[in-house]
Structure formats: structure tokens, C-alpha cells
Design an enzyme around this catalytic site. Structure first.
Site, short mmCIF file in Angstrom:
data_model
loop_
_atom_site.label_atom_id
_atom_site.label_comp_id
_atom_site.label_asym_id
_atom_site.label_seq_id
_atom_site.Cartn_x
_atom_site.Cartn_y
_atom_site.Cartn_z
CE LYS A 21 -3.07 0.77 3.68
NZ LYS A 21 -3.10 2.04 4.13
CB SER A 22 3.86 2.15 1.93
OG SER A 22 3.38 2.28 3.20
N GLY A 91 -4.83 8.33 5.41
CA GLY A 91 -4.07 9.37 5.72
C GLY A 91 -2.64 9.47 5.15
NE ARG A 119 -5.70 8.62 10.93
CZ ARG A 119 -4.74 7.81 9.95
NH1 ARG A 119 -5.46 7.27 9.03
NH2 ARG A 119 -3.56 7.60 10.06
CB SER A 164 5.08 10.38 11.30
OG SER A 164 4.24 10.85 9.95
CG ASP A 314 0.83 0.31 9.40
OD1 ASP A 314 0.44 1.12 10.20
OD2 ASP A 314 1.45 0.53 8.38
CE LYS A 341 -0.30 4.70 12.77
NZ LYS A 341 0.46 5.51 11.79
C1 S3P Z 1 2.54 5.12 5.92
C2 S3P Z 1 3.06 5.52 7.14
C3 S3P Z 1 2.91 5.04 8.50
C4 S3P Z 1 1.68 4.01 8.45
C5 S3P Z 1 0.62 3.89 7.50
C6 S3P Z 1 1.61 4.23 6.22
C7 S3P Z 1 2.97 5.54 4.61
O1 S3P Z 1 1.97 6.19 9.31
O2 S3P Z 1 1.27 3.65 10.01
O3 S3P Z 1 -0.06 2.71 7.45
O4 S3P Z 1 2.82 5.09 3.86
O5 S3P Z 1 3.76 6.53 5.00
P1 S3P Z 1 2.88 7.51 9.94
O6 S3P Z 1 3.45 8.10 9.11
O7 S3P Z 1 1.80 8.42 10.66
O8 S3P Z 1 3.55 6.81 11.04
#
Ligand code: S3P
Length: 431
Positions: A21-22, A91, A119, A164, A314, A341
Site C-alpha cells: 500500500k505505501s 492518511g 485524524r 512518521s 501497523d 490511526k
Molecule cells: C505510512 C506511514 C505510517 C503507517 C501508514 C502508512 C506511509 O504512518 O502507519 O499505514 O505509507 O507513509 P505514519 O507516517 O503516521 O507513522
């Protein structure tokens, strides 16, 4: 939609889970910085990442879906979208786009579903404002809808108090369009896909780790970046549900082609320290190490998890399921981020475990779980995909009913197809 898990099986199975996903989000968003046609294979077709792609289209990208490959051609300059940009539950989408759009001429409004609108966005809006961005929103600019009037940004030195990747990525995109070299520092290295991918596309980004802190130096772009030609690896956080299922049933999960980026596989190491057998097999390296993970279950013992938290944040809800059936007490600390989250994951995990007859207690920054025998119960997903899938895995022991499981589609549309390999279940309409 309600899920009823009837019973689990012992299994030895291969799991080809959905794409990461990221990394898929970043493919959609970073393509906008390139010159030429980006060719993305194995892009995650889940609600969250499709929202990132739709926003790229609203900003002028030409997108051609060739089934196995998505082709993305960026416009010469981003266009002012003619409507609100909808980020759904994600997010990552809203925060990374905030960093990009803050530097682009035009007016943009980003919003999302009722969970995303609760959020905090100040963690991105405040540092962006400090370098000249004009950003507003509800609650003094903290809550979506977020309105951005993009323009020129100043180069910066920013010390983030949280590790983050969303904040870091947002600031790196802003830095690429600032008027000089910028410096970003975080207290601990968060996932680093952004740095790796943008560097691969030709951006000048240097990272160093000193005393555990991560320092990133970013030069502004002189030209457009090279397009991404890339096959997205599979998602180790999606696969982790099957790793936990193997660990708690003495089964074997052979997980194929996931990213083995060290910032993403820490939860597997915790599972190993609890007593499971875990083997990592690296097969290739393109921006990221990629390969297979084999997890074999055995007796699990309780554990304390209070280090390297950003590398397993996660996976904590799924780890909580392993803790719930392990021998003895487990503790999670230093994980306050869980409260902001997709749901308040500390509350969701503890409330649901208690309904399942497992002793659990909340801390402000984590929880304590005393391993035991779960009993059948009806629990809530709290609209959070990872809570829904974690408790589905607990259900393989004594059965479970979970309300509101549509959210699984935000990250893992093929979950049920794979869950079939390890459990008997029914999906029903709500009520
Ligand atoms: C993510 C970063 C993380 C993670 C989220 C995906 C990303 O959040 O928990 O599911 O793709 O950059 P944070 O950046 O708020 O730690």
C-alpha cells in the site's frame, strides 16, 4: 457487512497477498513529478490507493489501465482540480498530497471519510505553514477538509518530534519545490520508501543515521524526474495476518514476493522472538530488497515490545492476537501513535480482546495482554481494516463475528480469497 468465522484449519499454504500500500500510493503521487510515462506493474487496486490515483488524474495526469500495468503520464504543470480531492480513509494520501500541493500554484481542497476527517493534520499543516504554505481547515487547520492555496515555499531545517513517514514524505515533496537546500530530521528512521524511490527517479536526497536519529538533506529539483518503471512488491503488513495465523495454529505460511525493507518487517522478528520459526529469503533488489518469508508456528510466549515501534506500528493489532494466545503476559509501550490511526487501535484491541474473554488493559501509549483461551464473541471493526483482519485471525481458534468489515477493501481486496485457505467463514449483510 458482518463476518462470521466458523473455524480455522491447520495449513501449509502459499500466500500471494496484494501489492504494498505505501509503495503504491507513492507510485501514483511521485509519477506527477516525472517527465515521460511511468509504468507501474502490480499497483494495489484497493480503495485507498485508487483514491491516490484518481487524485493524480484530477490534477491532470493521463492514466491508462492496461490490467497488469498502469501507465501514468504527468501533465507539464499540475492543473487546479475542479472539485474537492477525495482521499477516502487514507492518511497517506491526504498528508503526502498536502506537501506536494502546498508548492503548486492553485487552490486545492482535500477531504476524506468520517474516520479520516477525525485524524490530525496539524503534524503536516504546521511545518508546511512555517515555510510559507497557506493551509486551513476545521479545528484551526488541523482537521479535513483541508484547503490549500499553493505557492512559493522557503527552504527549511525541520526537526520532527515524531517518527512518521507521512510527515517526512510530505516535507520531502515540499523541499523538492523550495528555494534552496532543506534539512529534515526525525527521532528514529520511519519507513523510507519515499527517499529510496525519489532517489531512484533522480532526486538529490541524502540520508544519514546519527545516534538513532534520521537526517535527510533534500536539494530542490532542477528538472523533472525520470519516470518510475517498477513492479510493486507485495505488502508484508497484509501478509502478516497469515503469519500470525500460522504462528498460533502450528501451521506454515509461505509468503511470496513482499518488500523486505528493514523498516517494514520488524513484526516478523517479534513473532520469531515469541517462538515462531521465521525465515527471510531475499530474491531481488529494486529500490527495496524483495523476497519471501516463511513462518512456521510453535508454542508462543509473551513478550515486551517497546523498541523500533515505527517499524511495526501497523502490525501491532495482529501481534496483539498472537499475544492473546501466547503463554504469559505481553506488553506494548511507546506506541501512542496507535491512538490516531484509522481508529484508536489501543482502545479497539483491548475492548475486543476483553469481549473474547482475554484479559487486557490499556495504557496511554500501549497495552498489556495476559495470554489465554479465547471464547466466541461478537466484536466491532471500528471501521478499521487492520482491526477487522486481526480479529478474523483470532476467530480461527474458537470462532468470532465481526461487524462492519467493508473496511478491509481499503487495503486488501483479496483478503477473503486467501482467508479461505485457513478458515471456514461466512460474510453476511449487516444486522
Ligand atoms: C505510512 C506511514 C505510517 C503507517 C501508514 C502508512 C506511509 O504512518 O502507519 O499505514 O505509507 O507513509 P505514519 O507516517 O503516521 O507513522
Amino acid at each position: 457487512m458482518r463476518l462470521r468465522v466458523i473455524r480455522g484449519k491447520n495449513f501449509k499454504e502459499e500466500f500471494i497477498v496484494d501489492a504494498d500500500k505505501s509503495i503504491s500510493h507513492r507510485c501514483a503521487i511521485f509519477s506527477l513529478l516525472s517527465d515521460g510515462v511511468n509504468e507501474i506493474k502490480n499497483f494495489l487496486r484497493a480503495e485507498d490507493t485508487l483514491n491516490s490515483l484518481k487524485i493524480a488524474k484530477s490534477l491532470g495526469a493521463e492514466i491508462e489501465d492496461k490490467n497488469s500495468t498502469i501507465l501514468i503520464k504527468a501533465p507539464d504543470s499540475l492543473k487546479e482540480a475542479d472539485d474537492v480531492l477525495y482521499c477516502g480513509n487514507s492518511g497517506t494520501t491526504i498528508r503526502i498530497y498536502m506537501g506536494l500541493l502546498a508548492s503548486k500554484e492553485g487552490f486545492f481542497v482535500l477531504t476524506g471519510d468520517k474516520y479520516l476527517r477525525r485524524r490530525p493534520m496539524a503534524r503536516v499543516a504546521n511545518p508546511l505553514r512555517s515555510i510559507g504554505a497557506r493551509i486551513d481547515g476545521r479545528d484551526n487547520g488541523n482537521l479535513a477538509p483541508i484547503a490549500i492555496r499553493g505557492g512559493k515555499l522557503k527552504a527549511f531545517k525541520y526537526y520532527s518530534s515524531i517518527a512518521s513517514a507521512q510527515v517526512k514524505s510530505s516535507m520531502i515533496l515540499a523541499a523538492l519545490h523550495a528555494d534552496g537546500k532543506s534539512y529534515y530530521e526525525e527521532p528514529f528512521l520511519s519507513r523510507d520508501h519515499t527517499e529510496r524511490m525519489l532517489r531512484g527517479m533522480g532526486a538529490e536526497i541524502n540520508s544519514t543515521i546519527e545516534d538513532g536519529k534520521c537526517k535527510v538533506e533534500i536539494a530542490p529539483l532542477k528538472n523533472k524526474l525520470k519516470p518510475l518503471v517498477f513492479e510493486v512488491p507485495n505488502d508484508p503488513s497484509s501478509a502478516f495476518f497469515f503469519a500470525v495465523a500460522a504462528a498460533i495454529t502450528g501451521s506454515e505460511a509461505i509468503i511470496k514476493n513482499v518488500t523486505l525493507n528493514p523498516t517494514r518487517i520488524e513484526a516478523y522478528k517479534v513473532l520469531e522472538n515469541m517462538g515462531a520459526k521465521v525465515e527471510f529469503i531475499e530474491k531481488e533488489n529494486k529500490y527495496e530488497p524483495i523476497g519471501d518469508i516463511i513462518v512456521t508456528g510453535d508454542t508462543l510466549k509473551g513478550i515486551k515490545v517497546d523498541k523500533n515501534i515505527p517499524w511495526l506500528i501497523d502490525e501491532i493489532p495482529a501481534l496483539a492476537i498472537a499475544m492473546a494466545v501466547a503463554d504469559g503476559k505481553s506488553v506494548v509501550k511507546n506506541a501512542k501513535e496507535l491512538r490516531v490511526k484509522e481508529s484508536d487501535r489501543i482502545k479497539a484491541v483491548v475492548e475486543n480482546l476483553r469481549l473474547c474473554g482475554i484479559e487486557a488493559r490499556e495504557f496511554e501509549d500501549g497495552f498489556e495482554i495476559i495470554g489465554g483461551e479465547p471464547k466466541f464473541a461478537r466484536v466491532d471493526s471500528f471501521g478499521d481494516h487492520r482491526i477487522a483482519m486481526s480479529f478474523a485471525v483470532l476467530g480461527i481458534i474458537k470462532g468470532i463475528e465481526i461487524d462492519d468489515v467493508e473496511c478491509i477493501n481499503t487495503s486488501f481486496p483479496n483478503f477473503f480469497k486467501l482467508f479461505n485457505k485457513i478458515a471456514e467463514y461466512e460474510v453476511m449483510d449487516a444486522n
